[in-house]
Design an enzyme around this catalytic site. Structure first.
Site, PDB file in Angstrom:
ATOM      1  N   THR A   1      70.351  59.781  91.122  1.00 23.95           N
ATOM      2  CA  THR A   1      70.237  59.320  89.735  1.00 23.95           C
ATOM      3  C   THR A   1      71.337  59.966  88.900  1.00 23.95           C
ATOM      4  O   THR A   1      71.813  61.043  89.238  1.00 23.95           O
ATOM      5  CB  THR A   1      68.847  59.651  89.140  1.00 23.95           C
ATOM      6  OG1 THR A   1      68.870  59.412  87.731  1.00 23.95           O
ATOM      7  CG2 THR A   1      68.440  61.093  89.361  1.00 23.95           C
ATOM      8  N   GLY A   2      71.729  59.275  87.823  1.00 20.82           N
ATOM      9  CA  GLY A   2      72.811  59.784  86.988  1.00 20.82           C
ATOM     10  C   GLY A   2      73.841  58.696  86.781  1.00 20.82           C
ATOM     11  O   GLY A   2      73.508  57.503  86.869  1.00 20.82           O
TER      12      GLY A   2
ATOM     13  N   GLY B   1      76.084  56.052  87.584  1.00 16.43           N
ATOM     14  CA  GLY B   1      76.205  55.264  88.807  1.00 16.43           C
ATOM     15  C   GLY B   1      77.606  55.223  89.392  1.00 16.43           C
ATOM     16  O   GLY B   1      77.789  55.337  90.615  1.00 16.43           O
TER      17      GLY B   1
ATOM     18  N   THR C   1      66.489  56.377  85.841  1.00 15.64           N
ATOM     19  CA  THR C   1      66.211  55.745  87.121  1.00 15.64           C
ATOM     20  C   THR C   1      65.070  56.469  87.840  1.00 15.64           C
ATOM     21  O   THR C   1      64.866  57.657  87.614  1.00 15.64           O
ATOM     22  CB  THR C   1      67.503  55.843  87.963  1.00 15.64           C
ATOM     23  OG1 THR C   1      68.455  54.972  87.388  1.00 15.64           O
ATOM     24  CG2 THR C   1      67.298  55.475  89.406  1.00 15.64           C
TER      25      THR C   1
ATOM     26  N   ARG D   1      76.936  44.655  85.008  1.00 12.63           N
ATOM     27  CA  ARG D   1      77.383  45.894  85.667  1.00 12.63           C
ATOM     28  C   ARG D   1      76.412  46.207  86.819  1.00 12.63           C
ATOM     29  O   ARG D   1      75.206  46.040  86.696  1.00 12.63           O
ATOM     30  CB  ARG D   1      77.359  47.062  84.684  1.00 12.63           C
ATOM     31  CG  ARG D   1      77.473  48.415  85.385  1.00 12.63           C
ATOM     32  CD  ARG D   1      77.135  49.559  84.458  1.00 12.63           C
ATOM     33  NE  ARG D   1      77.156  50.836  85.118  1.00 12.63           N
ATOM     34  CZ  ARG D   1      76.074  51.499  85.512  1.00 12.63           C
ATOM     35  NH1 ARG D   1      74.866  51.004  85.319  1.00 12.63           N
ATOM     36  NH2 ARG D   1      76.185  52.675  86.094  1.00 12.63           N
ATOM     37  N   VAL D   2      76.960  46.666  87.925  1.00 12.36           N
ATOM     38  CA  VAL D   2      76.115  47.022  89.068  1.00 12.36           C
ATOM     39  C   VAL D   2      76.009  48.545  89.131  1.00 12.36           C
ATOM     40  O   VAL D   2      77.018  49.244  89.094  1.00 12.36           O
ATOM     41  CB  VAL D   2      76.713  46.472  90.382  1.00 12.36           C
ATOM     42  CG1 VAL D   2      75.873  46.905  91.574  1.00 12.36           C
ATOM     43  CG2 VAL D   2      76.797  44.950  90.325  1.00 12.36           C
ATOM     44  N   SER D   3      74.810  49.045  89.210  1.00 11.14           N
ATOM     45  CA  SER D   3      74.638  50.497  89.288  1.00 11.14           C
ATOM     46  C   SER D   3      74.704  50.951  90.747  1.00 11.14           C
ATOM     47  O   SER D   3      74.856  50.146  91.665  1.00 11.14           O
ATOM     48  CB  SER D   3      73.307  50.900  88.665  1.00 11.14           C
ATOM     49  OG  SER D   3      72.284  50.778  89.623  1.00 11.14           O
ATOM     50  N   ASP D   4      74.562  52.233  90.950  1.00  7.79           N
ATOM     51  CA  ASP D   4      74.594  52.777  92.317  1.00  7.79           C
ATOM     52  C   ASP D   4      73.281  52.520  93.068  1.00  7.79           C
ATOM     53  O   ASP D   4      73.244  52.558  94.296  1.00  7.79           O
ATOM     54  CB  ASP D   4      74.787  54.300  92.257  1.00  7.79           C
ATOM     55  CG  ASP D   4      73.644  54.936  91.467  1.00  7.79           C
ATOM     56  OD1 ASP D   4      73.591  54.726  90.240  1.00  7.79           O
ATOM     57  OD2 ASP D   4      72.779  55.593  92.077  1.00  7.79           O
TER      58      ASP D   4
HETATM   59  N1  ASP Z   1      72.161  55.573  88.231  1.00 10.64           N
HETATM   60  C1  ASP Z   1      71.765  54.680  87.189  1.00 10.64           C
HETATM   61  C2  ASP Z   1      72.931  53.809  86.776  1.00 10.64           C
HETATM   62  O1  ASP Z   1      74.059  54.247  86.754  1.00 10.64           O
HETATM   63  C3  ASP Z   1      71.276  55.360  85.960  1.00 10.64           C
HETATM   64  C4  ASP Z   1      70.268  56.447  86.201  1.00 10.64           C
HETATM   65  O2  ASP Z   1      70.227  57.070  87.238  1.00 10.64           O
HETATM   66  O3  ASP Z   1      69.465  56.682  85.319  1.00 10.64           O
HETATM   67  O4  ASP Z   1      72.708  52.687  86.418  1.00 10.64           O
END
Ligand code: ASP
Length: 284
Positions: free
Chosen positions: A205-206, A208, A156, A184-187
């Site tokens: 990021t990480g 979600g 992200t 799926r919905v990310s953060d």
């Molecule tokens: N936060 C994003 C998700 O969960 C992934 C990412 O940060 O790379 O979709």
């Protein structure tokens, strides 16, 4: 008058970034910082700067946002992005949108509207009507990863900035986790992944789901609003995340120009620019 500062990130990950890979990321991040910073130097709004920074990150297939986004398990790329104007306390975003070249520009276009977070086909229709460019985000690399059923936790992109008037803003954009359940919905298009107020701006990021469970960006900004130093708030959050074995990171900037980047993952690629120059992390 505040000192303008811009921080950008290219995602938290489990792969160390060194050697040639470090070189490639550094080049990209430096190019983007150098292209966007003059806006802040000219006195432009932080919202404009973070939007432009994320647009450039989306255009670079190196990252999992816009061009280069990961593919969901049904073969579709669904992208999400959010923008927050900390000064006006205004949030906008798009969730799981397909075929729009720059999801962050869609979030920007939604800023002026009453209905400021749109999803799926409704978001795409809005983008078309707003005259935003359409484009396929598919790349060879994303297709290869999809064929290998590769799911990731990273990539992200995000930006936070403070402008000359001391206004803060945050922007975040993602292609998701890769090979995840369709829709799926990310953060990233939520206040957990992207938030700003008059005290702080954060992009996360990480993983979600975990970012949402810790309400990362909103939590840190609320702490800052309550008068807690963002370094102290970030250390507290880091400890709780570690205890839960959570995998995420964030970049944060407060109104005094204090920068924080923390992650429980192996790496978080980020870079900053201010009047003193550019810094890249991890360092070589
Ligand atoms: N936060 C994003 C998700 O969960 C992934 C990412 O940060 O790379 O979709």
């Amino acid at each position: 008058m505040a000192r303008p500062i811009l921080l950008i990130h290219g995602g938290a990950g489990s792969r160390a970034v060194h050697g040639e890979r470090h070189e490639v990321f550094s080049k990209s991040l430096i190019r983007i910082l150098e292209e966007v910073y003059p806006l802040l130097e000219r006195g432009e709004n932080a919202v404009k700067a973070v939007t432009y920074a994320v647009e450039l990150l989306e255009n670079d297939p190196l990252y999992n946002a816009g061009k280069g986004s990961k593919i969901q398990s049904d073969g579709h790329i669904r992208m999400s992005a959010a923008l927050m104007d900390g000064e006006k306390r205004r949030f906008s975003g798009c969730v799981n949108v397909e075929g729009v070249k720059n999801p962050i520009r869609l979030a920007e276009a939604l800023m002026k509207h009453e209905d400021r977070v749109l999803a799926g086909p409704g978001a795409k229709r809005f983008a078309r009507q707003a005259g935003l460019p359409m484009g396929s985000p598919f790349t060879r690399q994303a297709t290869l990863n999809f064929e290998k059923k590769k799911t990731g936790k990273t990539g992200t992109v995000g930006a936070v900035a403070i402008d000359r008037k001391g206004r803060l803003a945050a922007a975040t954009s993602t292609g998701g986790r890769g090979f995840e359940h369709p829709h799926r919905v990310s953060d990233s298009p939520t206040v957990a992944g992207n938030f700003a107020n008059r005290h702080c701006a954060v992009s996360a990021t990480g993983v979600g789901e975990q970012i949402v469970e810790f309400a990362v960006a909103a939590h840190l900004c609320s702490m800052a609003e309550a008068g807690v130093d963002i370094g102290v708030a970030s250390s507290g959050l880091y400890k709780s995340a570690k205890r839960k074995n959570a995998h995420f990171g964030w970049i944060a900037l407060n109104r005094k120009g204090r920068m924080i980047a923390k992650t429980t993952t192996e790496t978080l690629i980020w870079a900053s620019i201010d009047e003193d120059g550019i810094q890249i992390f991890p360092e070589r």
